[in-house]
Design an enzyme around this catalytic site. Sequence first.
Site, PDB file in Angstrom:
ATOM      1  N   GLU A 284       0.831  -1.200   0.000  1.00 29.73           N
ATOM      2  CA  GLU A 284       0.000   0.000   0.000  1.00 29.73           C
ATOM      3  C   GLU A 284       0.864   1.249   0.000  1.00 29.73           C
ATOM      4  OE1 GLU A 284      -3.555  -2.087   2.576  1.00 29.73           O
ATOM      5  OE2 GLU A 284      -2.923  -0.056   3.101  1.00 29.73           O
ATOM      6  N   GLU A 285       1.924   1.205   0.822  1.00 26.27           N
ATOM      7  CA  GLU A 285       2.813   2.353   0.936  1.00 26.27           C
ATOM      8  C   GLU A 285       3.457   2.671  -0.403  1.00 26.27           C
ATOM      9  OE1 GLU A 285       5.344   1.991   4.418  1.00 26.27           O
ATOM     10  OE2 GLU A 285       6.909   3.083   3.327  1.00 26.27           O
ATOM     11  N   ARG A 286       3.882   1.629  -1.108  1.00 26.74           N
ATOM     12  CA  ARG A 286       4.562   1.845  -2.379  1.00 26.74           C
ATOM     13  C   ARG A 286       3.612   2.322  -3.468  1.00 26.74           C
ATOM     14  NH1 ARG A 286       8.749  -2.607  -0.517  1.00 26.74           N
ATOM     15  NH2 ARG A 286       9.755  -1.069   0.842  1.00 26.74           N
ATOM     16  N   GLY A 289       3.001   5.936  -2.719  1.00 31.31           N
ATOM     17  CA  GLY A 289       4.144   6.746  -3.115  1.00 31.31           C
ATOM     18  C   GLY A 289       4.186   6.978  -4.610  1.00 31.31           C
TER      19      GLY A 289
END
Lengths: 430, 254
Positions: A284-286, A289
């Site tokens: 999710e973070e990637r 980003g």
Amino acid sequence: NTRRRMAAIILSTSRLFSASWSSLSRRTLVTTASRCTEAQARAQFYTDEHKELQRSLKKLIDSEINPYVDQWEKEGQFPAHQVFKKLGQAGFLGVTKPEEYGGLGLDHSYSVAMSETLGTINCGAVPMAVAVQTDMATPALARFGSHYVKEQFLAPSISGDKVSCLGVSEPSAGSDVANIKTTAKRQGDDYIINGQKMWITNAYQADWMCLLANTSQGQAHRNKSLICVPMDSPGIHLTKKIDKMGMLSSDTAQIFLEDVRVPVENLIGEEGMGFTYQMLQFQEERLAGAVMTLSPMQTCIQSTIEYTRERKAFGQPLLNNQCIHFRLAELETEVECLRALIYRATDLYVAGDDVTKLASMCKLKAGRLGREVTDSCLQFWGGMGFTNEVLVSRFYRDLRLVSIGGGTDEVMLAIICKLMGTLPQLPMKK
Amino acid sequence: MSLKVLVGCKRVIDYAVKIRVRPDKLGVVTDGIKHSMNPFDEIAIEEAVRLKEKNIVKEVIAVSCGPTQAQETIRTALAMGADRGIHVEVPAKEMEKLEPLHVSKILAKLAEKEQAELVIVGKQAIDDDTNATAQMTAGILNWPQATFASKIEKKDDFLEVIREIDGGLETIKVKLPAVVSADLRLNEPRYATLPNIMKAKKKKIEKMKPADLGVDTTPHFEVIEVTDPPAREAGIKVEDVDTLLLKLKEVGRI
């Protein structure tokens, strides 16, 4: 006469052909039509609800955030509590979070819709800070936390009353997360925490930190835990703000933890599972980003077109030079490619697939493309591009971080290689 | 309170867009350009929703005339708190030629059909700036009108409206049913919150054509040409007031 006969033959065969074609096409028309609308919907990616979300968020950004960005960049800090409260009131901080804690329980495509619109903020720092709150410090908490920690830390983070930060990286361990040295030793009903954390976004304004620490001996992947640490706990010291080249309105600090005492109830999920929890939220973070770079890149290309259309050299607009309009077309093409990759990865993620490979590709491409786009565009702005009075130079500085933070390009490459089966075996640790 | 309010909202080119005249000089470029709800209509919707929150109004119906994309505008209204929507389908080509008179007739018919007692619209649309729809709607319905409203208060069976006029502020009383047009300072529209955006999904949008309401959309006038205003010329600075007067005399301004 032959010509007329030829014409008649051609006409009759084409009529025959078209007759059978039309009956065939009528039979397949239904399925083709429905497949077409399905395909169109997939390609469009956003539904009316997504677009409404984006419209509303854009309005908020245009009236509460963008007018102040220049000032915040100068001051080196944006007012996190103020901004997060406004976002929280409108429901934007809990898009994918559970409804019982004030979230909306929507799928990840809504989070991506929000991240893409956050990219319309005229700096990288504010979207990054929001992403820390929604996609870095809280996913594991939402998924694995007890009712107690969710009430104490998740609910106020969703409402925008509390600002969070993520305590994972350390001075001697960034990419090598397994090698962090911060410890949380059990003592009665508390954990005693000792160590240092580095590159912590929102550090100065955070009310609590999602901390990754070693809670036992043993294998590096199985001995860590995630703990919620209130930032006003005695023993927490912040160094002076790190003086960065970009993301100026984001307060980044090094944090020292000296015998910080935290109740055992503040543990997220199970002891020893911290590393795994962190890994799970990386996808999710990637994706977040990557998707946050789309709008800034678009803005750079668009504003460069407008600038070079007005700016004249040697008697004509700069834009008339093929090297400029062709290059901008190349960049526009690449941005579309990245967009398609991101939307596809999100679709698969929402469908329940593991998108580690695609998400890592998205992050890798976003970081590199962000540098290419801002670098080329800045060049076309000439002298003006080199000043701090234009947006393109700010994005040049801010987007440079994407290849480093949230997982470096090199780590992304290693992940992709691992999944391609080309990564050499690491020597076994004794 | 059984009061129903009809709110008109128009889909226009977004205020921040740099518009360009079409090559055929009969209008402006609209393809692929960002559109949004007319800002004054947003204020109208906000006021209607606030009246509902104060229990002065029972139901808020958002109406928009236009092509399929007009539904996005209605959805924004629903997300802001309107209860249901009516989309009067007008194809894009016809939309260019749709006049306030046509829209007024449509709104009047709908007000009767829905038995609405209040019609609120933005004072003008930012694309054609005609500032005529509210007035004509009132005329067709033979209802009182309160235009350029900067404050609306309900008192018994009439509305007390403060109007922004050239000389300042004018306070009038209008008996219901009435037509009101919203001015800039009436309120500040809310951001549609995410929970409301999701709730709006379930709200109904009724579709119909102008013909269904017995309204003929034949244009009454023809646009002959659309051109850019003349480019602004450079000014000059003068030393003192005497020189200013001299220069003004020279160019024949005084």
